[in-house]
Design an enzyme around this catalytic site. Structure first.
Site, PDB file in Angstrom:
ATOM      1  N   LEU A   1       6.129 -30.580  -2.816  1.00  0.00           N
ATOM      2  CA  LEU A   1       6.971 -30.292  -1.487  1.00  0.00           C
ATOM      3  C   LEU A   1       6.387 -30.405  -0.128  1.00  0.00           C
ATOM      4  O   LEU A   1       6.271 -30.919   0.705  1.00  0.00           O
ATOM      5  CB  LEU A   1       7.691 -28.898  -1.516  1.00  0.00           C
ATOM      6  CG  LEU A   1       8.960 -28.772  -2.448  1.00  0.00           C
ATOM      7  CD1 LEU A   1       9.541 -27.598  -2.245  1.00  0.00           C
ATOM      8  CD2 LEU A   1      10.080 -29.785  -2.164  1.00  0.00           C
TER       9      LEU A   1
ATOM     10  N   GLY B   1      -1.176 -27.159   2.177  1.00  0.00           N
ATOM     11  CA  GLY B   1      -2.100 -26.641   3.505  1.00  0.00           C
ATOM     12  C   GLY B   1      -3.385 -26.598   2.965  1.00  0.00           C
ATOM     13  O   GLY B   1      -3.669 -27.172   1.740  1.00  0.00           O
ATOM     14  N   GLY B   2      -4.085 -25.791   3.684  1.00  0.00           N
ATOM     15  CA  GLY B   2      -5.539 -25.694   3.312  1.00  0.00           C
ATOM     16  C   GLY B   2      -5.812 -24.631   2.248  1.00  0.00           C
ATOM     17  O   GLY B   2      -6.728 -24.729   1.528  1.00  0.00           O
ATOM     18  N   MET B   3      -4.871 -23.686   1.935  1.00  0.00           N
ATOM     19  CA  MET B   3      -5.111 -22.884   1.081  1.00  0.00           C
ATOM     20  C   MET B   3      -4.357 -23.212  -0.308  1.00  0.00           C
ATOM     21  O   MET B   3      -4.638 -22.829  -1.518  1.00  0.00           O
ATOM     22  CB  MET B   3      -4.920 -21.557   1.301  1.00  0.00           C
ATOM     23  CG  MET B   3      -5.225 -20.514   0.388  1.00  0.00           C
ATOM     24  SD  MET B   3      -4.937 -18.680   0.942  1.00  0.00           S
ATOM     25  CE  MET B   3      -3.055 -18.805   1.024  1.00  0.00           C
ATOM     26  N   ALA B   4      -2.822 -23.582  -0.123  1.00  0.00           N
ATOM     27  CA  ALA B   4      -2.142 -23.673  -1.388  1.00  0.00           C
ATOM     28  C   ALA B   4      -1.154 -24.687  -1.360  1.00  0.00           C
ATOM     29  O   ALA B   4      -1.310 -25.642  -0.231  1.00  0.00           O
ATOM     30  CB  ALA B   4      -0.938 -22.363  -1.146  1.00  0.00           C
TER      31      ALA B   4
ATOM     32  N   LYS C   1       4.618 -21.525  -5.190  1.00  0.00           N
ATOM     33  CA  LYS C   1       3.240 -21.872  -4.478  1.00  0.00           C
ATOM     34  C   LYS C   1       2.019 -21.410  -5.133  1.00  0.00           C
ATOM     35  O   LYS C   1       1.992 -20.096  -5.824  1.00  0.00           O
ATOM     36  CB  LYS C   1       3.406 -20.880  -3.296  1.00  0.00           C
ATOM     37  CG  LYS C   1       2.394 -20.794  -2.376  1.00  0.00           C
ATOM     38  CD  LYS C   1       2.748 -20.156  -1.043  1.00  0.00           C
ATOM     39  CE  LYS C   1       1.646 -20.236   0.084  1.00  0.00           C
ATOM     40  NZ  LYS C   1       2.065 -19.383   1.237  1.00  0.00           N
TER      41      LYS C   1
ATOM     42  N   ASP D   1       1.879 -17.009  12.593  1.00  0.00           N
ATOM     43  CA  ASP D   1       2.170 -18.377  12.238  1.00  0.00           C
ATOM     44  C   ASP D   1       3.542 -18.985  12.510  1.00  0.00           C
ATOM     45  O   ASP D   1       3.923 -19.872  11.697  1.00  0.00           O
ATOM     46  CB  ASP D   1       1.523 -18.808  10.824  1.00  0.00           C
ATOM     47  CG  ASP D   1       1.349 -20.274  10.739  1.00  0.00           C
ATOM     48  OD1 ASP D   1       1.110 -20.919  11.759  1.00  0.00           O
ATOM     49  OD2 ASP D   1       1.082 -20.507   9.423  1.00  0.00           O
TER      50      ASP D   1
ATOM     51  N   VAL E   1       3.049 -26.206  -2.402  1.00  0.00           N
ATOM     52  CA  VAL E   1       4.088 -25.732  -2.760  1.00  0.00           C
ATOM     53  C   VAL E   1       4.793 -26.786  -3.597  1.00  0.00           C
ATOM     54  O   VAL E   1       5.045 -27.837  -2.940  1.00  0.00           O
ATOM     55  CB  VAL E   1       5.113 -25.221  -1.480  1.00  0.00           C
ATOM     56  CG1 VAL E   1       6.318 -25.096  -1.960  1.00  0.00           C
ATOM     57  CG2 VAL E   1       4.355 -24.449  -0.515  1.00  0.00           C
TER      58      VAL E   1
END
Length: 506
Positions: free
Chosen positions: A67, A70-73, A93, A198, A75
């Site tokens: 889906l 991002g920079g960390m995870a 996630k 955020d 989805v």
């Protein structure tokens, strides 16, 4: 008297893991009790579709598609498979492969799960579970079918159509109420002090049923026990949507920081532009946010209605004490504005607006979203009709023909002119003044001989006048209707304006 036979000894299974298997229970008494009852057959295993991307792990989740990331995870859209054909769509996630080995990212992931598990609001995407997979932790979250605000704004920009004004205000109201719920959350009577940090178009979704969902509390700040504290001076969040106190890395940020970010998001929904964004130069964007100049706010909201501008300007105040006391107050002010515009907006209108936006044709590459007061958000300016060149030429020819016909009709209505302006005569030498004389200078009858030369004074030089043949009149002077005096010989005018020659008084 004989003694009864001793009863058979029943074998007793000793306790412990090393206990031997007992004898068959049906032979204990040495009697025939018949065959054991039949057990119920196990339920049939449902046929599952072929797994499209990854094998189903021990956790029982089938990954369908990616889906977002991002920079960390990352989805994923996944399906939870259970007994008796049970299946439920969820969002999974997972930590990305590189941060997976970083303990700080793992702690942030767990903190997000612990915090999100305490939030149960219809405007916040739910977190169901935290599972451990062979690759690391994974969050099981509510799957929201729909579009993010980022996607909707990209479609609006591509199709050169602004979003409906009431739609944008309704989205802001729902997000403000969800934020207020998180801000006021307590545990055992102690406020958690949650700040999202955020609020951006990437983290707001509009479902296919018209619901508005706030996502991702991954970098949220709170006073939750055991949660890692953000060090002073560390900035987290997307630069273009930060508040001044968040951009400065202050420790004591509160709910009014999210209000500032939400106001930036609202302006972007209404105008397609961010208030303090300076393009790729993030340092300049941070500088403009820290200053939060009223001139920048006024310039960004110039095309908005007069009744809406002060509400947004208050939420974008640099001094947080000048903002609304809470996001709930900001939502209430926006609701009052919608009521003053007599606009009722709800999930049904949200789905209609999204469907209208998605069904619009693509705009040309040169088209841009016009946010001038003439086409303010909520009032889509109608495109100017473009005609082919042949059609334009036909219209021009018709206009010229109509103008010529009108001129002819006007001339017919006026009829022939009885008195017309005399035609300009050829320049002749100046005649000397003559004394009064009863003689007639020009004949009356037509046709007439050439005009007589003017009398000259004694001693005056005689001017040389070339002899000219008078033009032949088209009609007789006896028929004045249709006769043009421009065709007749010129006659001197007397002071009364009469053109009939009169004898001069001696």
């Amino acid at each position: 008297m004989s003694k009864p036979p001793p009863a058979p000894e029943v074998p007793v299974r000793p306790a412990g893991p090393e206990a031997p298997e007992p004898a068959e229970a049906w032979d204990v008494a040495g009697e025939d009790f018949g065959p054991p009852p039949l057990l119920l057959p196990p339920p049939p295993v449902p046929e599952t579709p072929e797994e499209p991307s990854e094998a189903r792990g021990a956790s029982g989740y089938q990954v369908l598609r990616l889906l977002g990331e991002g920079g960390m995870a990352q989805v994923f859209h996944a399906r939870r498979l259970g007994a008796a054909g049970f299946a439920r769509e969820v969002a999974l996630k997972r930590i990305r492969s590189r941060p997976r080995r970083d303990d700080s990212f793992r702690r942030m992931f767990v903190d997000e799960a612990l915090l999100a598990a305490r939030l149960r609001h219809p405007g916040i995407a739910q977190v169901y579970d935290l599972i451990e997979e062979p690759e690391g932790y994974a969050l099981v979250m509510e799957y929201v079918e729909g579009h993010t605000l980022k996607e909707l704004m990209q479609v609006a920009a591509r199709k050169a159509k602004p979003l409906e004004q009431a739609f944008a205000c309704h989205i802001a109201v729902d997000v403000a109420e969800a934020l207020h719920y998180a801000h006021q959350r307590t545990e055992e009577g102690r406020p958690l002090g949650i700040v999202h940090r955020d609020v951006s178009p990437h983290n707001v979704m509009v479902s296919t049923t018209g619901e508005v969902k706030l996502l991702d509390f991954g970098i949220a700040w709170s006073r939750l026990e055991g949660r890692d504290e953000t060090a002073s001076g560390i900035v987290k969040g997307k630069t273009s949507y930060m508040s001044p106190e968040q951009a400065l890395g202050e420790e004591d940020i509160d709910s009014r920081s999210d209000q500032f970010s939400l106001a930036i998001l609202l302006v972007e929904l209404l105008t397609g532009q961010r208030v303090f964004d300076a393009g790729a130069n993030e340092l300049k964007t941070l500088h403009r946010i820290i200053l939060a100049s009223p001139e920048d706010v006024s310039a960004a909201t110039r095309a908005l209605p007069e009744a809406l501008r002060p509400l947004i300007g208050r939420a974008l105040s640099r001094d947080r004490e000048a903002r609304f006391p809470s996001c709930a107050d900001f939502a209430h002010a926006l609701r009052e504005y919608l009521a003053s515009q007599r606009r009722v907006f709800g999930p049904r209108q949200v789905t209609q607006e999204v469907a209208r936006l998605l069904s619009l044709p693509e705009a040309s590459a040169e088209a841009t979203v016009s946010m001038s007061p003439a086409s303010a958000p909520g009032r889509t300016a109608a495109p100017r009709p473009s005609l082919p060149r042949r059609a334009l030429l036909a219209v021009l020819l018709l206009a010229l023909g109509a103008a010529g016909l009108l001129a002819v009709r006007r001339q017919d209505m006026r009829g022939p002119s009885i008195v017309s302006r005399p035609q300009p005569e050829e320049p002749r030498a100046a005649e000397p003044q003559r004394e009064p004389s009863p003689a007639v200078d020009e004949p009356v009858t037509s046709p007439s001989p050439p005009p007589l030369p003017a009398r000259r004074r004694s001693g005056a030089p005689t001017p040389t006048v070339p002899t000219q043949k008078p033009p032949t009149p088209r009609r007789s002077l006896a028929t004045p209707m249709g006769t043009s005096f421009a065709d007749a010989p010129s006659m001197p005018d007397d002071s009364s304006g009469n053109t009939t020659p009169q004898p001069e008084t001696p």
